[in-house]
Design a protein around this motif. Structure first.
Motif, PDB file in Angstrom:
ATOM      1  N   UNK A 134       0.894  -1.240  -0.096  1.00  0.00           N
ATOM      2  CA  UNK A 134      -0.045  -0.119   0.118  1.00  0.00           C
ATOM      3  C   UNK A 134       0.978   1.132   0.031  1.00  0.00           C
ATOM      4  N   UNK A 135       2.188   1.292   0.777  1.00  0.00           N
ATOM      5  CA  UNK A 135       2.906   2.348   0.650  1.00  0.00           C
ATOM      6  C   UNK A 135       3.657   2.536  -0.735  1.00  0.00           C
ATOM      7  N   UNK A 164      -5.809   0.703   6.560  1.00  0.00           N
ATOM      8  CA  UNK A 164      -4.666   0.134   7.419  1.00  0.00           C
ATOM      9  C   UNK A 164      -4.179   1.101   8.533  1.00  0.00           C
ATOM     10  N   UNK A 165      -4.279   2.205   8.340  1.00  0.00           N
ATOM     11  CA  UNK A 165      -4.025   3.210   9.666  1.00  0.00           C
ATOM     12  C   UNK A 165      -5.070   2.966  10.831  1.00  0.00           C
ATOM     13  N   UNK A 167      -5.811   0.462  12.163  1.00  0.00           N
ATOM     14  CA  UNK A 167      -5.031  -0.783  12.944  1.00  0.00           C
ATOM     15  C   UNK A 167      -3.962  -0.244  13.784  1.00  0.00           C
ATOM     16  N   UNK A 168      -3.837  -0.804  14.975  1.00  0.00           N
ATOM     17  CA  UNK A 168      -3.022  -0.594  16.085  1.00  0.00           C
ATOM     18  C   UNK A 168      -1.419  -0.923  15.393  1.00  0.00           C
ATOM     19  N   UNK A 169      -1.376  -1.816  14.552  1.00  0.00           N
ATOM     20  CA  UNK A 169       0.009  -2.207  14.139  1.00  0.00           C
ATOM     21  C   UNK A 169       0.401  -1.147  13.236  1.00  0.00           C
ATOM     22  N   UNK A 170      -0.114  -0.113  12.842  1.00  0.00           N
ATOM     23  CA  UNK A 170       0.269   0.897  11.692  1.00  0.00           C
ATOM     24  C   UNK A 170       1.166   1.715  12.629  1.00  0.00           C
ATOM     25  N   UNK A 171       1.082   1.841  13.814  1.00  0.00           N
ATOM     26  CA  UNK A 171       2.007   2.950  14.660  1.00  0.00           C
ATOM     27  C   UNK A 171       3.376   2.029  14.747  1.00  0.00           C
ATOM     28  N   UNK A 180      -2.605   9.368   3.127  1.00  0.00           N
ATOM     29  CA  UNK A 180      -3.472   9.455   2.104  1.00  0.00           C
ATOM     30  C   UNK A 180      -2.956   9.528   0.766  1.00  0.00           C
ATOM     31  N   UNK A 181      -3.260   9.269  -0.338  1.00  0.00           N
ATOM     32  CA  UNK A 181      -2.787   9.296  -1.815  1.00  0.00           C
ATOM     33  C   UNK A 181      -2.631  10.773  -1.965  1.00  0.00           C
TER      34      UNK A 181
END
Length: 185
Positions: A134-135, A164-165, A167-171, A180-181
């Protein structure tokens, strides 16, 4: 990829039609990607849409096989990698960059719609692999496509990045995941 020498080209021109056909068929039998490329370029019935559908079916099948594995998270990471390779293969066959991007968006949608429960797993491999894709995708859109097409991908990519942001794991990611794009002005 080796460049054919002038001597090779001359020898090829001297071959009879039947010998050229025999050599071509032998080469195509050895290399599936070469076969797909020639099939796309030579057979009138094979369209870009058909290649996209066949690749999407293969991607869907890769994820279905992953679900049957014992270690689901690891199997999903392998399926994600193989799916990205399938998208790149479709681009090499058709020389159409937008096809690859459409397939990568399809892969992200598959991950989020069908396997987002694995994002909260103790193992973070699948979330990391999905977040990396996604990145990478916004930069690929900006690089490979004409600026008129950027707007078409913005809502889809913004939705994926927001998911994806959420979710806790995004940090805890070791790389920067855009919120955002961003379309340059």
């Amino acid at each position: 990829m080796p460049v054919p020498s002038p001597d090779f080209k001359k020898a090829l021109k001297r071959l009879a039609e039947s010998e050229k056909e025999t050599l071509l068929l032998r080469a195509v039998r050895r290399d599936a990607e070469l076969y797909e490329t020639f099939r796309y370029e030579l057979v009138a019935d094979v369209s870009l849409q058909q290649i996209q559908e066949e690749t999407a079916d293969r991607i869907h099948e890769l994820f279905n096989l992953a679900v049957s594995g014992r270690l689901l998270n690891r199997s999903l990471v392998k399926a994600l990698r193989a799916s990205v390779q399938e998208a790149a293969r479709a681009r090499r066959i058709t020389k159409h960059k937008q096809l690859e991007i459409d397939l990568l968006v399809y892969i992200l949608r598959q991950c989020i719609d069908n396997y987002s429960g694995q994002f909260d797993s103790v193992y973070d491999g699948f979330f990391n692999a999905t977040a990396r894709l996604a990145a990478r995708l916004p930069a690929l859109v900006l690089k490979a496509l004409h600026e008129d097409l950027w707007v078409e991908y913005k809502p889809e990519l913004d939705g994926v990045l927001a998911e994806l942001h959420g979710r806790k794991k995004s940090r805890q990611l070791k790389f920067e995941l855009p919120r955002q794009f961003e379309i340059p002005a």
